[in-house]
Design a protein around this motif. Structure first.
Motif, PDB file in Angstrom:
ATOM      1  N   LEU A  55       0.835  -1.208   0.000  1.00  0.00           N
ATOM      2  CA  LEU A  55       0.000   0.000   0.000  1.00  0.00           C
ATOM      3  C   LEU A  55       0.871   1.260   0.000  1.00  0.00           C
ATOM      4  O   LEU A  55       0.610   2.213  -0.743  1.00  0.00           O
ATOM      5  N   ILE A  56       1.923   1.249   0.803  1.00  0.00           N
ATOM      6  CA  ILE A  56       2.845   2.390   0.834  1.00  0.00           C
ATOM      7  C   ILE A  56       3.588   2.501  -0.493  1.00  0.00           C
ATOM      8  O   ILE A  56       3.657   3.577  -1.095  1.00  0.00           O
ATOM      9  N   MET A  57       4.153   1.383  -0.955  1.00  0.00           N
ATOM     10  CA  MET A  57       4.920   1.369  -2.198  1.00  0.00           C
ATOM     11  C   MET A  57       4.085   1.872  -3.368  1.00  0.00           C
ATOM     12  O   MET A  57       4.523   2.729  -4.146  1.00  0.00           O
ATOM     13  N   GLY A  58       2.879   1.350  -3.501  1.00  0.00           N
ATOM     14  CA  GLY A  58       2.017   1.736  -4.617  1.00  0.00           C
ATOM     15  C   GLY A  58       1.637   3.198  -4.568  1.00  0.00           C
ATOM     16  O   GLY A  58       1.655   3.888  -5.601  1.00  0.00           O
ATOM     17  N   THR A  59       1.333   3.687  -3.390  1.00  0.00           N
ATOM     18  CA  THR A  59       0.970   5.097  -3.246  1.00  0.00           C
ATOM     19  C   THR A  59       2.152   5.990  -3.612  1.00  0.00           C
ATOM     20  O   THR A  59       1.998   6.976  -4.346  1.00  0.00           O
ATOM     21  N   VAL A  60       3.327   5.644  -3.122  1.00  0.00           N
ATOM     22  CA  VAL A  60       4.529   6.424  -3.452  1.00  0.00           C
ATOM     23  C   VAL A  60       4.802   6.355  -4.953  1.00  0.00           C
ATOM     24  O   VAL A  60       5.129   7.370  -5.579  1.00  0.00           O
ATOM     25  N   VAL A  71      10.738   4.055 -15.221  1.00  0.00           N
ATOM     26  CA  VAL A  71      11.988   3.395 -14.799  1.00  0.00           C
ATOM     27  C   VAL A  71      12.594   4.127 -13.605  1.00  0.00           C
ATOM     28  O   VAL A  71      13.056   3.494 -12.649  1.00  0.00           O
ATOM     29  N   THR A  72      12.575   5.433 -13.641  1.00  0.00           N
ATOM     30  CA  THR A  72      13.110   6.226 -12.529  1.00  0.00           C
ATOM     31  C   THR A  72      12.286   6.000 -11.269  1.00  0.00           C
ATOM     32  O   THR A  72      12.847   5.829 -10.179  1.00  0.00           O
ATOM     33  N   ALA A  73      10.978   5.970 -11.400  1.00  0.00           N
ATOM     34  CA  ALA A  73      10.103   5.732 -10.244  1.00  0.00           C
ATOM     35  C   ALA A  73      10.381   4.359  -9.637  1.00  0.00           C
ATOM     36  O   ALA A  73      10.456   4.220  -8.409  1.00  0.00           O
ATOM     37  N   ILE A  74      10.542   3.360 -10.479  1.00  0.00           N
ATOM     38  CA  ILE A  74      10.815   1.995 -10.011  1.00  0.00           C
ATOM     39  C   ILE A  74      12.137   1.939  -9.259  1.00  0.00           C
ATOM     40  O   ILE A  74      12.226   1.367  -8.162  1.00  0.00           O
ATOM     41  N   VAL A  75      13.171   2.538  -9.827  1.00  0.00           N
ATOM     42  CA  VAL A  75      14.488   2.532  -9.176  1.00  0.00           C
ATOM     43  C   VAL A  75      14.444   3.300  -7.853  1.00  0.00           C
ATOM     44  O   VAL A  75      14.973   2.837  -6.839  1.00  0.00           O
ATOM     45  N   LEU A  76      13.802   4.462  -7.856  1.00  0.00           N
ATOM     46  CA  LEU A  76      13.681   5.233  -6.612  1.00  0.00           C
ATOM     47  C   LEU A  76      12.930   4.450  -5.545  1.00  0.00           C
ATOM     48  O   LEU A  76      13.300   4.474  -4.364  1.00  0.00           O
ATOM     49  N   SER A  77      11.889   3.746  -5.946  1.00  0.00           N
ATOM     50  CA  SER A  77      11.132   2.926  -5.008  1.00  0.00           C
ATOM     51  C   SER A  77      12.020   1.836  -4.404  1.00  0.00           C
ATOM     52  O   SER A  77      12.057   1.658  -3.179  1.00  0.00           O
ATOM     53  N   ALA A  78      12.737   1.132  -5.250  1.00  0.00           N
ATOM     54  CA  ALA A  78      13.596   0.033  -4.778  1.00  0.00           C
ATOM     55  C   ALA A  78      14.697   0.552  -3.843  1.00  0.00           C
ATOM     56  O   ALA A  78      14.944  -0.029  -2.775  1.00  0.00           O
ATOM     57  N   PHE A 100      12.136  -5.438  -4.117  1.00  0.00           N
ATOM     58  CA  PHE A 100      11.300  -4.254  -4.290  1.00  0.00           C
ATOM     59  C   PHE A 100      11.435  -3.656  -5.689  1.00  0.00           C
ATOM     60  O   PHE A 100      10.511  -3.009  -6.172  1.00  0.00           O
ATOM     61  N   LEU A 101      12.548  -3.894  -6.353  1.00  0.00           N
ATOM     62  CA  LEU A 101      12.669  -3.495  -7.753  1.00  0.00           C
ATOM     63  C   LEU A 101      11.667  -4.294  -8.584  1.00  0.00           C
ATOM     64  O   LEU A 101      10.942  -3.741  -9.415  1.00  0.00           O
ATOM     65  N   VAL A 102      11.589  -5.586  -8.319  1.00  0.00           N
ATOM     66  CA  VAL A 102      10.656  -6.458  -9.035  1.00  0.00           C
ATOM     67  C   VAL A 102       9.208  -6.105  -8.681  1.00  0.00           C
ATOM     68  O   VAL A 102       8.347  -5.984  -9.560  1.00  0.00           O
ATOM     69  N   LEU A 103       8.920  -5.936  -7.391  1.00  0.00           N
ATOM     70  CA  LEU A 103       7.554  -5.614  -6.964  1.00  0.00           C
ATOM     71  C   LEU A 103       7.100  -4.257  -7.503  1.00  0.00           C
ATOM     72  O   LEU A 103       5.945  -4.104  -7.910  1.00  0.00           O
ATOM     73  N   SER A 104       7.996  -3.290  -7.517  1.00  0.00           N
ATOM     74  CA  SER A 104       7.667  -1.978  -8.068  1.00  0.00           C
ATOM     75  C   SER A 104       7.403  -2.070  -9.572  1.00  0.00           C
ATOM     76  O   SER A 104       6.490  -1.420 -10.091  1.00  0.00           O
ATOM     77  N   PHE A 107       3.975  -3.517 -10.045  1.00  0.00           N
ATOM     78  CA  PHE A 107       2.952  -2.500  -9.797  1.00  0.00           C
ATOM     79  C   PHE A 107       2.793  -1.577 -11.004  1.00  0.00           C
ATOM     80  O   PHE A 107       1.681  -1.349 -11.484  1.00  0.00           O
ATOM     81  N   VAL A 108       3.906  -1.064 -11.500  1.00  0.00           N
ATOM     82  CA  VAL A 108       3.863  -0.121 -12.619  1.00  0.00           C
ATOM     83  C   VAL A 108       3.313  -0.794 -13.874  1.00  0.00           C
ATOM     84  O   VAL A 108       2.526  -0.199 -14.621  1.00  0.00           O
ATOM     85  N   ALA A 109       3.674  -2.038 -14.086  1.00  0.00           N
ATOM     86  CA  ALA A 109       3.194  -2.757 -15.280  1.00  0.00           C
ATOM     87  C   ALA A 109       1.682  -2.960 -15.258  1.00  0.00           C
ATOM     88  O   ALA A 109       1.032  -2.935 -16.298  1.00  0.00           O
ATOM     89  N   TRP A 110       1.101  -3.139 -14.076  1.00  0.00           N
ATOM     90  CA  TRP A 110      -0.329  -3.432 -13.973  1.00  0.00           C
ATOM     91  C   TRP A 110      -1.199  -2.212 -13.694  1.00  0.00           C
ATOM     92  O   TRP A 110      -2.417  -2.272 -13.832  1.00  0.00           O
ATOM     93  N   ARG A 111      -0.606  -1.088 -13.318  1.00  0.00           N
ATOM     94  CA  ARG A 111      -1.406   0.063 -12.887  1.00  0.00           C
ATOM     95  C   ARG A 111      -2.338   0.591 -13.964  1.00  0.00           C
ATOM     96  O   ARG A 111      -3.419   1.074 -13.654  1.00  0.00           O
ATOM     97  N   GLU A 112      -1.959   0.506 -15.224  1.00  0.00           N
ATOM     98  CA  GLU A 112      -2.814   1.006 -16.307  1.00  0.00           C
ATOM     99  C   GLU A 112      -3.995   0.068 -16.592  1.00  0.00           C
ATOM    100  O   GLU A 112      -5.054   0.513 -16.988  1.00  0.00           O
ATOM    101  N   ARG A 113      -3.775  -1.218 -16.385  1.00  0.00           N
ATOM    102  CA  ARG A 113      -4.839  -2.198 -16.640  1.00  0.00           C
ATOM    103  C   ARG A 113      -5.865  -2.207 -15.521  1.00  0.00           C
ATOM    104  O   ARG A 113      -7.056  -2.276 -15.762  1.00  0.00           O
ATOM    105  N   SER A 114      -5.341  -2.202 -14.283  1.00  0.00           N
ATOM    106  CA  SER A 114      -6.228  -2.294 -13.125  1.00  0.00           C
ATOM    107  C   SER A 114      -5.465  -1.839 -11.891  1.00  0.00           C
ATOM    108  O   SER A 114      -4.476  -2.465 -11.514  1.00  0.00           O
ATOM    109  N   LEU A 115      -5.921  -0.763 -11.279  1.00  0.00           N
ATOM    110  CA  LEU A 115      -5.263  -0.282 -10.070  1.00  0.00           C
ATOM    111  C   LEU A 115      -5.397  -1.313  -8.950  1.00  0.00           C
ATOM    112  O   LEU A 115      -4.466  -1.510  -8.167  1.00  0.00           O
ATOM    113  N   TRP A 116      -6.535  -1.994  -8.911  1.00  0.00           N
ATOM    114  CA  TRP A 116      -6.733  -3.036  -7.903  1.00  0.00           C
ATOM    115  C   TRP A 116      -5.686  -4.141  -8.074  1.00  0.00           C
ATOM    116  O   TRP A 116      -5.056  -4.557  -7.100  1.00  0.00           O
TER     117      TRP A 116
END
Length: 143
Positions: A55-60, A71-78, A100-104, A107-116
Protein backbone atom coordinates in the motif's frame (compact mmCIF):
# COMPACT_ATOMS: atom_id res chain seq x y z
CA UNK A 1 1.40 -16.06 -14.18
CA UNK A 2 2.60 -12.54 -13.36
CA UNK A 3 2.77 -13.33 -9.64
CA UNK A 4 4.79 -16.52 -10.11
CA UNK A 5 7.15 -14.81 -12.55
CA UNK A 6 7.60 -11.86 -10.18
CA UNK A 7 8.18 -14.18 -7.23
CA UNK A 8 10.83 -16.21 -9.09
CA UNK A 9 12.48 -13.07 -10.44
CA UNK A 10 12.58 -11.57 -6.95
CA UNK A 11 13.26 -14.62 -4.79
CA UNK A 12 16.08 -16.43 -6.57
CA UNK A 13 18.35 -13.38 -7.05
CA UNK A 14 17.60 -12.11 -3.54
CA UNK A 15 18.70 -15.44 -2.07
CA UNK A 16 21.91 -15.23 -4.09
CA UNK A 17 22.44 -11.61 -3.00
CA UNK A 18 21.81 -12.62 0.60
CA UNK A 19 24.41 -15.38 0.39
CA UNK A 20 27.01 -13.03 -1.11
CA UNK A 21 26.32 -10.33 1.50
CA UNK A 22 26.51 -12.91 4.31
CA UNK A 23 29.91 -14.06 3.02
CA UNK A 24 31.24 -10.52 2.62
CA UNK A 25 29.83 -9.20 5.92
CA UNK A 26 29.52 -12.21 8.26
CA UNK A 27 29.65 -10.15 11.47
CA UNK A 28 26.75 -7.84 10.62
CA UNK A 29 23.60 -8.28 12.72
CA UNK A 30 20.58 -9.77 10.99
CA UNK A 31 16.90 -9.06 11.62
CA UNK A 32 15.77 -10.56 14.90
CA UNK A 33 12.22 -11.76 15.41
CA UNK A 34 12.62 -13.02 18.97
CA UNK A 35 9.55 -12.53 21.09
CA UNK A 36 7.11 -13.30 18.30
CA UNK A 37 5.13 -16.51 18.35
CA UNK A 38 5.42 -18.61 15.19
CA UNK A 39 1.89 -17.61 14.20
CA UNK A 40 2.58 -13.92 14.73
CA UNK A 41 5.81 -14.15 12.75
CA UNK A 42 4.17 -15.93 9.80
CA UNK A 43 1.24 -13.50 9.83
CA UNK A 44 3.54 -10.48 10.15
CA UNK A 45 5.92 -11.48 7.37
CA UNK A 46 3.54 -13.19 4.96
CA UNK A 47 0.36 -11.12 5.33
CA UNK A 48 0.79 -7.89 7.29
CA UNK A 49 4.12 -6.64 5.88
CA UNK A 50 3.20 -7.37 2.24
CA UNK A 51 -0.16 -5.61 2.55
CA UNK A 52 1.13 -2.54 4.40
CA UNK A 53 4.35 -2.21 2.42
CA UNK A 54 2.56 -2.65 -0.91
CA UNK A 55 0.00 0.00 0.00
CA UNK A 56 2.84 2.39 0.83
CA UNK A 57 4.92 1.37 -2.20
CA UNK A 58 2.02 1.74 -4.62
CA UNK A 59 0.97 5.10 -3.25
CA UNK A 60 4.53 6.42 -3.45
CA UNK A 61 4.87 5.05 -6.98
CA UNK A 62 1.64 6.75 -8.06
CA UNK A 63 3.02 10.05 -6.79
CA UNK A 64 6.47 9.50 -8.34
CA UNK A 65 4.92 8.61 -11.70
CA UNK A 66 3.40 12.09 -11.87
CA UNK A 67 6.91 13.59 -11.88
CA UNK A 68 9.36 11.05 -13.31
CA UNK A 69 9.50 8.30 -15.91
CA UNK A 70 8.43 4.79 -14.88
CA UNK A 71 11.99 3.40 -14.80
CA UNK A 72 13.11 6.23 -12.53
CA UNK A 73 10.10 5.73 -10.24
CA UNK A 74 10.81 1.99 -10.01
CA UNK A 75 14.49 2.53 -9.18
CA UNK A 76 13.68 5.23 -6.61
CA UNK A 77 11.13 2.93 -5.01
CA UNK A 78 13.60 0.03 -4.78
CA UNK A 79 16.37 2.23 -3.39
CA UNK A 80 13.94 3.79 -0.92
CA UNK A 81 12.87 0.38 0.37
CA UNK A 82 16.51 -0.70 0.63
CA UNK A 83 17.28 2.39 2.70
CA UNK A 84 14.16 1.94 4.84
CA UNK A 85 15.08 -1.65 5.67
CA UNK A 86 18.73 -0.65 6.25
CA UNK A 87 17.63 1.73 8.98
CA UNK A 88 16.76 -1.29 11.12
CA UNK A 89 19.56 -3.60 10.01
CA UNK A 90 22.13 -2.22 7.54
CA UNK A 91 22.77 -5.63 5.98
CA UNK A 92 19.06 -6.06 5.17
CA UNK A 93 18.95 -3.18 2.73
CA UNK A 94 21.73 -4.72 0.65
CA UNK A 95 19.42 -7.55 -0.38
CA UNK A 96 15.92 -6.10 0.01
CA UNK A 97 16.24 -3.59 -2.82
CA UNK A 98 16.08 -6.34 -5.47
CA UNK A 99 12.69 -7.79 -4.52
CA UNK A 100 11.30 -4.25 -4.29
CA UNK A 101 12.67 -3.49 -7.75
CA UNK A 102 10.66 -6.46 -9.03
CA UNK A 103 7.55 -5.61 -6.96
CA UNK A 104 7.67 -1.98 -8.07
CA UNK A 105 7.98 -3.09 -11.69
CA UNK A 106 4.97 -5.37 -11.25
CA UNK A 107 2.95 -2.50 -9.80
CA UNK A 108 3.86 -0.12 -12.62
CA UNK A 109 3.19 -2.76 -15.28
CA UNK A 110 -0.33 -3.43 -13.97
CA UNK A 111 -1.41 0.06 -12.89
CA UNK A 112 -2.81 1.01 -16.31
CA UNK A 113 -4.84 -2.20 -16.64
CA UNK A 114 -6.23 -2.29 -13.13
CA UNK A 115 -5.26 -0.28 -10.07
CA UNK A 116 -6.73 -3.04 -7.90
CA UNK A 117 -4.47 -5.66 -9.55
CA UNK A 118 -1.54 -3.25 -9.43
CA UNK A 119 -1.82 -3.43 -5.64
CA UNK A 120 -2.99 -7.06 -5.31
CA UNK A 121 -0.38 -8.78 -7.48
CA UNK A 122 2.68 -7.31 -5.71
CA UNK A 123 1.04 -8.08 -2.34
CA UNK A 124 0.73 -11.74 -3.26
CA UNK A 125 4.24 -11.92 -4.77
CA UNK A 126 5.62 -10.18 -1.67
CA UNK A 127 3.87 -12.67 0.61
CA UNK A 128 5.32 -15.53 -1.44
CA UNK A 129 8.76 -13.86 -1.24
CA UNK A 130 8.55 -13.76 2.56
CA UNK A 131 7.03 -17.22 3.08
CA UNK A 132 10.21 -19.26 2.66
CA UNK A 133 12.33 -17.14 5.01
CA UNK A 134 9.46 -16.96 7.52
CA UNK A 135 9.19 -20.75 7.58
CA UNK A 136 12.97 -21.06 8.02
CA UNK A 137 12.90 -18.59 10.93
CA UNK A 138 9.99 -20.41 12.60
CA UNK A 139 11.70 -23.79 12.16
CA UNK A 140 14.96 -22.46 13.60
CA UNK A 141 16.85 -23.21 10.38
CA UNK A 142 17.43 -19.60 9.29
CA UNK A 143 21.10 -18.75 9.25
Amino acid sequence: MSVVTAWATAFIPSILLSAVVAQLLPEQPHPNFDGLTPGMLIFGLVVFAPVVETLIMGTVLLVLLRFVKPVTAIVLSAVGWGIAHSMQFPIWGLTIWWPFLVLSTLFVAWRERSLWLAFALPMVAHGMQNLGPALLIVSGKAG
